[in-house]
Structure formats: structure tokens, C-alpha cells
Design a protein around this motif. Sequence first.
Motif, PDB file in Angstrom:
ATOM      1  N   THR A   5       0.858  -1.192   0.000  1.00 24.77           N
ATOM      2  CA  THR A   5       0.000   0.000   0.000  1.00 24.77           C
ATOM      3  C   THR A   5       0.886   1.232   0.000  1.00 24.77           C
ATOM      4  OG1 THR A   5      -1.784  -1.140   1.130  1.00 24.77           O
ATOM      5  CG2 THR A   5      -1.771   1.256   1.298  1.00 24.77           C
ATOM      6  N   TRP A   6       0.625   2.076  -0.952  1.00 16.95           N
ATOM      7  CA  TRP A   6       1.460   3.259  -1.206  1.00 16.95           C
ATOM      8  C   TRP A   6       0.620   4.516  -1.036  1.00 16.95           C
ATOM      9  CZ3 TRP A   6       6.542   2.166  -2.136  1.00 16.95           C
ATOM     10  CH2 TRP A   6       6.849   0.866  -2.535  1.00 16.95           C
ATOM     11  N   LYS A   7       1.169   5.442  -0.271  1.00 16.52           N
ATOM     12  CA  LYS A   7       0.433   6.675   0.006  1.00 16.52           C
ATOM     13  C   LYS A   7       1.208   7.832  -0.602  1.00 16.52           C
ATOM     14  CE  LYS A   7      -1.884   8.780   3.974  1.00 16.52           C
ATOM     15  NZ  LYS A   7      -1.769  10.143   3.433  1.00 16.52           N
ATOM     16  N   VAL A   8       0.508   8.711  -1.295  1.00 18.97           N
ATOM     17  CA  VAL A   8       1.214   9.806  -1.960  1.00 18.97           C
ATOM     18  C   VAL A   8       1.882  10.688  -0.910  1.00 18.97           C
ATOM     19  CG1 VAL A   8      -0.717  11.466  -2.123  1.00 18.97           C
ATOM     20  CG2 VAL A   8       1.102  11.470  -3.856  1.00 18.97           C
ATOM     21  N   ASP A   9       3.135  11.052  -1.199  1.00 17.92           N
ATOM     22  CA  ASP A   9       3.910  11.886  -0.277  1.00 17.92           C
ATOM     23  C   ASP A   9       4.110  13.284  -0.840  1.00 17.92           C
ATOM     24  OD1 ASP A   9       5.743  12.183   2.083  1.00 17.92           O
ATOM     25  OD2 ASP A   9       7.237  12.476   0.494  1.00 17.92           O
ATOM     26  N   HIS A  33      -4.597  17.761  -2.739  1.00 19.05           N
ATOM     27  CA  HIS A  33      -4.680  17.172  -1.397  1.00 19.05           C
ATOM     28  C   HIS A  33      -5.607  15.969  -1.427  1.00 19.05           C
ATOM     29  CE1 HIS A  33      -2.621  20.740   0.007  1.00 19.05           C
ATOM     30  NE2 HIS A  33      -3.480  21.459  -0.690  1.00 19.05           N
ATOM     31  N   ASP A  34      -5.418  15.096  -2.417  1.00 16.65           N
ATOM     32  CA  ASP A  34      -6.373  13.997  -2.587  1.00 16.65           C
ATOM     33  C   ASP A  34      -6.052  12.783  -1.717  1.00 16.65           C
ATOM     34  OD1 ASP A  34      -4.144  13.038  -3.902  1.00 16.65           O
ATOM     35  OD2 ASP A  34      -5.164  12.599  -5.790  1.00 16.65           O
ATOM     36  N   ASN A  35      -4.916  12.844  -0.990  1.00 13.22           N
ATOM     37  CA  ASN A  35      -4.521  11.709  -0.125  1.00 13.22           C
ATOM     38  C   ASN A  35      -4.564  10.367  -0.855  1.00 13.22           C
ATOM     39  OD1 ASN A  35      -3.970  13.086   2.281  1.00 13.22           O
ATOM     40  ND2 ASN A  35      -6.162  13.275   2.704  1.00 13.22           N
ATOM     41  N   LEU A  36      -4.127  10.368  -2.072  1.00 12.44           N
ATOM     42  CA  LEU A  36      -4.204   9.155  -2.896  1.00 12.44           C
ATOM     43  C   LEU A  36      -3.414   8.000  -2.266  1.00 12.44           C
ATOM     44  CD1 LEU A  36      -5.064   7.761  -5.530  1.00 12.44           C
ATOM     45  CD2 LEU A  36      -3.040   8.751  -6.615  1.00 12.44           C
ATOM     46  N   LYS A  37      -4.093   6.882  -2.192  1.00 11.28           N
ATOM     47  CA  LYS A  37      -3.489   5.656  -1.688  1.00 11.28           C
ATOM     48  C   LYS A  37      -3.741   4.564  -2.707  1.00 11.28           C
ATOM     49  CE  LYS A  37      -4.830   3.799   2.281  1.00 11.28           C
ATOM     50  NZ  LYS A  37      -5.346   3.715   3.669  1.00 11.28           N
ATOM     51  N   VAL A  38      -2.697   3.834  -3.048  1.00 12.65           N
ATOM     52  CA  VAL A  38      -2.819   2.789  -4.055  1.00 12.65           C
ATOM     53  C   VAL A  38      -2.285   1.488  -3.470  1.00 12.65           C
ATOM     54  CG1 VAL A  38      -2.128   2.108  -6.379  1.00 12.65           C
ATOM     55  CG2 VAL A  38      -2.459   4.514  -5.876  1.00 12.65           C
ATOM     56  N   LYS A  50      -6.163  -1.316  -5.720  1.00 16.95           N
ATOM     57  CA  LYS A  50      -7.213  -0.630  -4.954  1.00 16.95           C
ATOM     58  C   LYS A  50      -6.765   0.812  -4.842  1.00 16.95           C
ATOM     59  CE  LYS A  50      -8.793  -3.934  -1.514  1.00 16.95           C
ATOM     60  NZ  LYS A  50     -10.084  -4.365  -2.024  1.00 16.95           N
ATOM     61  N   GLU A  51      -7.604   1.686  -5.345  1.00 13.18           N
ATOM     62  CA  GLU A  51      -7.279   3.107  -5.322  1.00 13.18           C
ATOM     63  C   GLU A  51      -8.207   3.779  -4.319  1.00 13.18           C
ATOM     64  OE1 GLU A  51      -7.413   4.964  -9.304  1.00 13.18           O
ATOM     65  OE2 GLU A  51      -8.454   6.621  -8.326  1.00 13.18           O
ATOM     66  N   SER A  52      -7.667   4.596  -3.439  1.00 14.78           N
ATOM     67  CA  SER A  52      -8.566   5.380  -2.592  1.00 14.78           C
ATOM     68  C   SER A  52      -8.028   6.792  -2.453  1.00 14.78           C
ATOM     69  CB  SER A  52      -8.783   4.685  -1.248  1.00 14.78           C
ATOM     70  OG  SER A  52      -7.862   5.123  -0.308  1.00 14.78           O
ATOM     71  N   LYS A 125       5.188  14.133 -11.787  1.00 16.33           N
ATOM     72  CA  LYS A 125       5.506  12.947 -10.982  1.00 16.33           C
ATOM     73  C   LYS A 125       4.697  12.995  -9.713  1.00 16.33           C
ATOM     74  CE  LYS A 125      10.297  12.010 -12.057  1.00 16.33           C
ATOM     75  NZ  LYS A 125      11.674  12.277 -11.704  1.00 16.33           N
ATOM     76  N   ARG A 126       4.340  11.813  -9.240  1.00 12.02           N
ATOM     77  CA  ARG A 126       3.834  11.703  -7.879  1.00 12.02           C
ATOM     78  C   ARG A 126       4.659  10.613  -7.202  1.00 12.02           C
ATOM     79  NH1 ARG A 126      -2.425  12.371  -6.888  1.00 12.02           N
ATOM     80  NH2 ARG A 126      -1.662  13.876  -5.345  1.00 12.02           N
ATOM     81  N   ILE A 127       5.076  10.898  -5.992  1.00 16.22           N
ATOM     82  CA  ILE A 127       5.983  10.002  -5.279  1.00 16.22           C
ATOM     83  C   ILE A 127       5.258   9.474  -4.042  1.00 16.22           C
ATOM     84  CG2 ILE A 127       8.207   9.879  -4.093  1.00 16.22           C
ATOM     85  CD1 ILE A 127       8.453  12.523  -6.346  1.00 16.22           C
ATOM     86  N   PHE A 128       5.264   8.136  -3.915  1.00 15.57           N
ATOM     87  CA  PHE A 128       4.495   7.462  -2.869  1.00 15.57           C
ATOM     88  C   PHE A 128       5.425   6.771  -1.884  1.00 15.57           C
ATOM     89  CE2 PHE A 128       0.260   7.427  -5.004  1.00 15.57           C
ATOM     90  CZ  PHE A 128       0.639   7.814  -6.286  1.00 15.57           C
ATOM     91  N   LYS A 129       5.026   6.793  -0.633  1.00 13.26           N
ATOM     92  CA  LYS A 129       5.752   6.052   0.409  1.00 13.26           C
ATOM     93  C   LYS A 129       4.951   4.826   0.824  1.00 13.26           C
ATOM     94  CE  LYS A 129       8.471   9.799   2.453  1.00 13.26           C
ATOM     95  NZ  LYS A 129       9.787   9.334   1.952  1.00 13.26           N
ATOM     96  N   LYS A 130       5.686   3.769   1.151  1.00 11.69           N
ATOM     97  CA  LYS A 130       5.012   2.529   1.530  1.00 11.69           C
ATOM     98  C   LYS A 130       4.443   2.659   2.939  1.00 11.69           C
ATOM     99  CE  LYS A 130       5.524  -2.256   0.446  1.00 11.69           C
ATOM    100  NZ  LYS A 130       6.405  -3.216  -0.204  1.00 11.69           N
ATOM    101  N   GLN A 131       3.238   2.114   3.107  1.00 10.42           N
ATOM    102  CA  GLN A 131       2.600   2.200   4.432  1.00 10.42           C
ATOM    103  C   GLN A 131       2.961   1.011   5.285  1.00 10.42           C
ATOM    104  OE1 GLN A 131      -1.600   3.276   4.446  1.00 10.42           O
ATOM    105  NE2 GLN A 131      -0.717   5.167   5.182  1.00 10.42           N
TER     106      GLN A 131
END
Length: 131
Positions: A5-9, A33-38, A50-52, A125-131
Motif C-alpha cells: 500500500t502506497w500513500k502519496v507523499d 490534497h487527494d490523499n491518494l493511496k494505491v 485498490k485506489e482510494s 511525478k507523484r511520489i508514494f511512500k510505503k505504508q
Amino acid sequence: AFNGTWKVDRSENYDKFMETMGINVMKRKLAEHDNLKVTIEQNGDKFHIKESSTFRTKDIDFTLGETFDYSLADGTEVSGAWEMEGDMLKGKFTRKDNNKVLTTTRTLVGGELVQSYNYEGVDAKRIFKKQ
Ligand code: MYR
């Protein structure tokens, strides 16, 4: 390797990208500020995503190399496919409303998931951190 699960940073040039996509300033402000989580689950060639976000939750299934339909959070419909090139996922999607192409990649860089986007010569670019 993409599993998890990756959350946009943070994002780079995302506002300009969305503007080029034709998204109005109010929606762009919200999207910032969509708090995108993939959540990505890969099984061989098959992916379950799963996109939220503040806009919606959505489940997507696709197989590498096979065309599927997807609608962006603003309702824009696209059709295209992901392929694996080395360690990189490469996606090519065509907008149904104007036939213009959006390309995107996903790659792991230093433990972060980096998703790049290109549309009409504009990169973001969007950069995601692992949850
Ligand atoms: C997925 O793998 O997450 C589903 C398929 C994604 C297809 C295209 C992604 C492009 C998203 C662009 C968002 C920018 C909105 C202006």
C-alpha cells in the motif's frame, strides 16, 4: 516488488499537468490534497489495484499487455494498457474524448514508488511512500 500500500507523499509539476489535461483550478486545488493511496497486488502478469482518495475508492484489475478501460477521478475516460519493461511499469492510455495519449510509468526508487505522467509534452511525478 510493487506489492503493498502506497500513500502519496509529494508531487512534481502535477498542477501544470492537470491544467494541460483540462482540469479546472478548483478541482486541481482539491486534487493536490487527494490523499491518494494505491494498493498493488501483483500475481504474475495480473494486477489488482485498490485506489482510494478523497474523491473515491476504486478497484481495478488488469493484465500486462491487455487493453482495459479506466476513468480518471474527474470522469475522463481512457483506454490502454500497462507493460513491464525491465523493472519499470509503462502505461499508455488514450483519452476517449479527444484521442490524445497519456503515458505513465511506475518505478521503485530508493524504497519509494515514483509514478510519472506525460500528456501533451508536460511531465509530472507523484511520489508514494510505503505504508
Ligand atoms: C492503475 O494502474 O492505477 C489503473 C490504471 C491507471 C491508468 C492511467 C493513469 C493516469 C492517471 C492520471 C491522473 C491525472 C489526472 C489529471
